[in-house]
Scaffold this motif. Structure first.
Motif, mmCIF file in Angstrom:
data_model
loop_
_atom_site.group_PDB
_atom_site.id
_atom_site.type_symbol
_atom_site.label_atom_id
_atom_site.label_comp_id
_atom_site.label_asym_id
_atom_site.label_seq_id
_atom_site.Cartn_x
_atom_site.Cartn_y
_atom_site.Cartn_z
ATOM 1 N N LEU A 100 0.825 -1.210 0.000
ATOM 2 C CA LEU A 100 0.000 0.000 0.000
ATOM 3 C C LEU A 100 0.857 1.257 0.000
ATOM 4 N N GLU A 101 1.866 1.280 0.836
ATOM 5 C CA GLU A 101 2.797 2.409 0.875
ATOM 6 C C GLU A 101 4.178 1.862 0.554
ATOM 7 N N GLY A 102 4.634 2.086 -0.660
ATOM 8 C CA GLY A 102 5.810 1.393 -1.168
ATOM 9 C C GLY A 102 7.123 2.103 -1.013
ATOM 10 N N VAL A 103 7.260 2.985 -0.042
ATOM 11 C CA VAL A 103 8.506 3.730 0.129
ATOM 12 C C VAL A 103 9.216 3.248 1.385
ATOM 13 N N GLU A 194 -5.684 -3.568 -0.477
ATOM 14 C CA GLU A 194 -4.743 -3.774 -1.583
ATOM 15 C C GLU A 194 -5.478 -3.935 -2.912
ATOM 16 N N ILE A 195 -6.546 -4.724 -2.902
ATOM 17 C CA ILE A 195 -7.338 -4.950 -4.115
ATOM 18 C C ILE A 195 -7.978 -3.650 -4.584
ATOM 19 N N LEU A 196 -8.620 -2.935 -3.650
ATOM 20 C CA LEU A 196 -9.324 -1.706 -4.010
ATOM 21 C C LEU A 196 -8.367 -0.622 -4.510
ATOM 22 N N GLN A 197 -7.153 -0.588 -3.958
ATOM 23 C CA GLN A 197 -6.172 0.402 -4.427
ATOM 24 C C GLN A 197 -5.899 0.235 -5.908
#
Length: 320
Positions: A100-103, A194-197
């Protein structure tokens, strides 16, 4: 040859990676990391790996070209904080830390669903592998999202016991699982966000997903059924799906009913669509440890390294 380390190699997804990478022509396994089983041969934990891989598990990682993180959820960040990993090392995280937050520091994790992110994965140094249910459900719905056809979705899905991980729990005991099914995390499963993102980034209106997951009395595999309302002919929907996945080596749209055994022990996803009046049901099936985890991680590695996408993944379903 590229050197590889697997962190959490003693778990289900880690040991599955060992099985895959032991036969990968471009890979040399360098270290298998485990704090709890350090000093133990991997083949002593998994006798099927005897003669396949005889590496001893270690708690001292070495420098490698590629590292896979097969840790419990929320543990990957801790491991990266505690260990030095070169910026040149490809990191593929199989947990949910970066979906979700990939940093993380100077790393920007790419969401690793190849069917939608292949261009971004090429040459990537940080990849967040999707969740197992998330993979099966997204592959069932993405062609509709791409056309802005999703609104409210109702999904049920059943998963094998390996989806719960290796640690023993009350609901993974043989005496509880055998001849039994049960719903869990109804409408609150961790993969929904995750799916909805991903769906909402492609659909022109907000998607609502009502997801009810089930525990199955089998070892591996996921079967999902997603129900939506569409005013399209079934033949047009099937054509939409076939065009969307035409260039994808691991997704197949079938015109007849699908079975879980078609995909167990493979990196494939099979899809079947049914329609009655304006109600459409999209079925999808994957192996939760392969296309839902370790197999997809190898697929992502292949893409990132510029290798043939199905290298080391030419696997056959169990059949019987």
């Amino acid at each position: 040859m590229k050197t590889v380390g697997i962190v959490g190699a003693n778990g289900y997804t880690g040991s599955e990676l060992v099985r895959l990478l032991a036969f990968h022509p471009n890979i040399e396994l360098s270290f298998l990391y485990s704090r709890s089983n350090s000093g133990t041969k991997i083949s002593d934990l998994y006798p099927d790996l005897a003669t396949v891989c005889e590496l001893v598990l270690t708690d001292k990682p070495s420098s490698v070209d590629i590292v896979f993180l097969c840790l419990p959820h929320k543990e990957s960040q801790n491991w990266l904080n505690q260990n030095t990993v070169s910026d040149d090392t490809l990191v593929i995280d199989l947990g949910n830390d970066f979906r979700l937050e990939g940093v993380f520091g100077n790393r920007n994790f790419i969401y690793g669903l190849p069917e939608i992110n292949k261009k971004n994965l090429l040459g990537a140094k940080s990849i967040a592998n999707p969740g197992c249910f998330a993979t099966a459900i997204q592959l069932a719905l993405l062609p509709l999202a791409q056309k802005g056809l999703l609104n409210e979705v109702y999904t049920t899905g059943i998963t094998g016991s390996t989806g719960a991980g290796q640690s023993l729990q009350a609901t993974t005991h043989f005496t509880w699982r055998n001849d039994n099914i049960s719903a869990y995390k109804t409408l609150t499963h961790q993969h929904v966000d995750e799916i909805l993102q991903q769906l909402n980034s492609r659909n022109d209106k907000e998607v609502t997903l009502n997801f009810v997951p089930w525990r199955g009395d089998f070892t591996r595999g996921i079967f999902t059924s997603s129900t939506v309302k569409l005013n399209l002919e079934l033949s047009d929907i099937e054509q939409l799906y076939r065009e969307f996945y035409a260039a994808e080596p691991f997704v197949k749209v079938h015109d007849r009913a699908i079975d879980l055994k078609q995909v167990v022990n493979t990196n494939r996803c099979v899809i079947h669509i049914e329609k009655n009046e304006n109600v459409v049901v999209i079925h999808s099936a994957i192996d939760n440890l392969l296309k839902g985890a370790s197999g997809q991680a190898v697929q992502n590695m292949n893409i990132a390294m510029g290798w043939e996408e199905n290298l080391g993944l030419k696997l056959k379903g169990i059949g019987f």
